[in-house]
Design a protein around this motif. Structure first.
Motif, PDB file in Angstrom:
ATOM      1  N   SER A 170      39.937  64.086  50.980  1.00  0.00           N
ATOM      2  CA  SER A 170      41.096  64.754  50.379  1.00  0.00           C
ATOM      3  C   SER A 170      41.728  63.852  49.326  1.00  0.00           C
ATOM      4  O   SER A 170      41.473  62.650  49.286  1.00  0.00           O
ATOM      5  CB  SER A 170      42.132  65.090  51.462  1.00  0.00           C
ATOM      6  N   LYS A 171      42.568  64.446  48.490  1.00  0.00           N
ATOM      7  CA  LYS A 171      43.259  63.685  47.447  1.00  0.00           C
ATOM      8  C   LYS A 171      44.207  62.658  48.052  1.00  0.00           C
ATOM      9  O   LYS A 171      44.383  61.575  47.514  1.00  0.00           O
ATOM     10  CB  LYS A 171      44.052  64.630  46.522  1.00  0.00           C
ATOM     11  N   ILE A 172      44.819  63.003  49.159  1.00  0.00           N
ATOM     12  CA  ILE A 172      45.774  62.097  49.798  1.00  0.00           C
ATOM     13  C   ILE A 172      45.065  60.824  50.270  1.00  0.00           C
ATOM     14  O   ILE A 172      45.569  59.730  50.113  1.00  0.00           O
ATOM     15  CB  ILE A 172      46.539  62.824  50.936  1.00  0.00           C
ATOM     16  N   LYS A 173      43.864  60.976  50.844  1.00  0.00           N
ATOM     17  CA  LYS A 173      43.099  59.808  51.293  1.00  0.00           C
ATOM     18  C   LYS A 173      42.579  58.988  50.119  1.00  0.00           C
ATOM     19  O   LYS A 173      42.341  57.791  50.248  1.00  0.00           O
ATOM     20  CB  LYS A 173      41.941  60.250  52.188  1.00  0.00           C
ATOM     21  N   GLU A 174      42.420  59.648  48.995  1.00  0.00           N
ATOM     22  CA  GLU A 174      41.968  58.950  47.793  1.00  0.00           C
ATOM     23  C   GLU A 174      43.009  57.943  47.313  1.00  0.00           C
ATOM     24  O   GLU A 174      42.674  56.876  46.825  1.00  0.00           O
ATOM     25  CB  GLU A 174      41.687  59.987  46.697  1.00  0.00           C
ATOM     26  N   TYR A 175      44.272  58.298  47.465  1.00  0.00           N
ATOM     27  CA  TYR A 175      45.357  57.442  46.985  1.00  0.00           C
ATOM     28  C   TYR A 175      46.029  56.630  48.079  1.00  0.00           C
ATOM     29  O   TYR A 175      46.663  55.617  47.793  1.00  0.00           O
ATOM     30  CB  TYR A 175      46.403  58.290  46.255  1.00  0.00           C
ATOM     31  N   LEU A 176      45.918  57.076  49.308  1.00  0.00           N
ATOM     32  CA  LEU A 176      46.560  56.359  50.416  1.00  0.00           C
ATOM     33  C   LEU A 176      45.514  55.811  51.373  1.00  0.00           C
ATOM     34  O   LEU A 176      45.410  56.222  52.518  1.00  0.00           O
ATOM     35  CB  LEU A 176      47.529  57.285  51.155  1.00  0.00           C
ATOM     36  N   ASN A 177      44.734  54.882  50.869  1.00  0.00           N
ATOM     37  CA  ASN A 177      43.782  54.187  51.730  1.00  0.00           C
ATOM     38  C   ASN A 177      44.053  52.684  51.615  1.00  0.00           C
ATOM     39  O   ASN A 177      44.722  52.237  50.676  1.00  0.00           O
ATOM     40  CB  ASN A 177      42.333  54.562  51.370  1.00  0.00           C
ATOM     41  N   PRO A 178      43.573  51.902  52.554  1.00  0.00           N
ATOM     42  CA  PRO A 178      43.910  50.475  52.568  1.00  0.00           C
ATOM     43  C   PRO A 178      43.567  49.721  51.287  1.00  0.00           C
ATOM     44  O   PRO A 178      44.344  48.876  50.836  1.00  0.00           O
ATOM     45  CB  PRO A 178      43.105  49.933  53.756  1.00  0.00           C
ATOM     46  N   LYS A 179      42.412  50.024  50.670  1.00  0.00           N
ATOM     47  CA  LYS A 179      42.034  49.316  49.441  1.00  0.00           C
ATOM     48  C   LYS A 179      43.040  49.561  48.322  1.00  0.00           C
ATOM     49  O   LYS A 179      43.451  48.636  47.623  1.00  0.00           O
ATOM     50  CB  LYS A 179      40.650  49.751  48.970  1.00  0.00           C
ATOM     51  N   VAL A 180      43.421  50.804  48.138  1.00  0.00           N
ATOM     52  CA  VAL A 180      44.339  51.158  47.053  1.00  0.00           C
ATOM     53  C   VAL A 180      45.730  50.556  47.315  1.00  0.00           C
ATOM     54  O   VAL A 180      46.337  49.974  46.422  1.00  0.00           O
ATOM     55  CB  VAL A 180      44.413  52.692  46.880  1.00  0.00           C
ATOM     56  N   ILE A 181      46.192  50.688  48.532  1.00  0.00           N
ATOM     57  CA  ILE A 181      47.516  50.142  48.866  1.00  0.00           C
ATOM     58  C   ILE A 181      47.527  48.632  48.689  1.00  0.00           C
ATOM     59  O   ILE A 181      48.465  48.065  48.110  1.00  0.00           O
ATOM     60  CB  ILE A 181      47.917  50.566  50.297  1.00  0.00           C
ATOM     61  N   PHE A 182      46.474  47.957  49.148  1.00  0.00           N
ATOM     62  CA  PHE A 182      46.400  46.501  49.005  1.00  0.00           C
ATOM     63  C   PHE A 182      46.316  46.096  47.530  1.00  0.00           C
ATOM     64  O   PHE A 182      46.940  45.118  47.105  1.00  0.00           O
ATOM     65  CB  PHE A 182      45.212  45.947  49.791  1.00  0.00           C
ATOM     66  N   ALA A 183      45.558  46.858  46.730  1.00  0.00           N
ATOM     67  CA  ALA A 183      45.446  46.555  45.298  1.00  0.00           C
ATOM     68  C   ALA A 183      46.806  46.653  44.615  1.00  0.00           C
ATOM     69  O   ALA A 183      47.162  45.809  43.783  1.00  0.00           O
ATOM     70  CB  ALA A 183      44.442  47.491  44.638  1.00  0.00           C
ATOM     71  N   TYR A 184      47.594  47.665  44.977  1.00  0.00           N
ATOM     72  CA  TYR A 184      48.925  47.792  44.379  1.00  0.00           C
ATOM     73  C   TYR A 184      49.873  46.699  44.881  1.00  0.00           C
ATOM     74  O   TYR A 184      50.762  46.265  44.146  1.00  0.00           O
ATOM     75  CB  TYR A 184      49.495  49.188  44.592  1.00  0.00           C
ATOM     76  N   MET A 185      49.666  46.233  46.089  1.00  0.00           N
ATOM     77  CA  MET A 185      50.460  45.099  46.574  1.00  0.00           C
ATOM     78  C   MET A 185      50.128  43.839  45.762  1.00  0.00           C
ATOM     79  O   MET A 185      51.015  43.054  45.436  1.00  0.00           O
ATOM     80  CB  MET A 185      50.206  44.875  48.069  1.00  0.00           C
TER      81      MET A 185
END
Length: 114
Positions: free
Chosen positions: A35-50
């Protein structure tokens, strides 16, 4: 160690980790999600933005000592880092044109430093 040199290293470290986070985002974008939500809210993406947040903090902290005119010079090193990390982690080829562009970036940094 010179104060300006130390803060320059902090700035360059921020550029380096920002480049790494860009590679993480690209690797995450190469994965097919349910889903689109999992595309943007997954550990890799969240960590990259951190990591992006940390890189921004490094820049802000470094600007307390380094002049603003140095910023674009240090930021241009990001092109070099991204090209190297893309080659290393994504197995992208560095074409002759890219190599020439990277050489010009390095020459610009060296000329500005002199």
């Amino acid at each position: 160690m010179n104060n300006k040199f130390l803060f320059s290293l902090i700035f360059i470290f921020g550029v380096l980790i920002s480049s790494l986070s860009q590679i993480m985002l690209k690797k995450s974008a190469m994965i097919q999600y349910e889903s689109k939500i999992k595309e943007y809210l997954n550990p890799k993406v969240i960590f990259a933005y951190m990591i992006f947040f940390g890189a921004t903090f490094c820049s802000i902290f470094a600007y307390k000592v380094i002049p603003l005119s140095y910023g674009p010079i240090f930021e241009s090193a990001g092109y070099i880092f991204v090209a190297f990390f893309s080659w290393l982690f994504l197995k992208e080829k560095i074409s002759k044109q890219k190599m020439i562009g990277l050489v010009f970036i390095i020459l610009g940094i060296v000329i500005y430093a002199l």
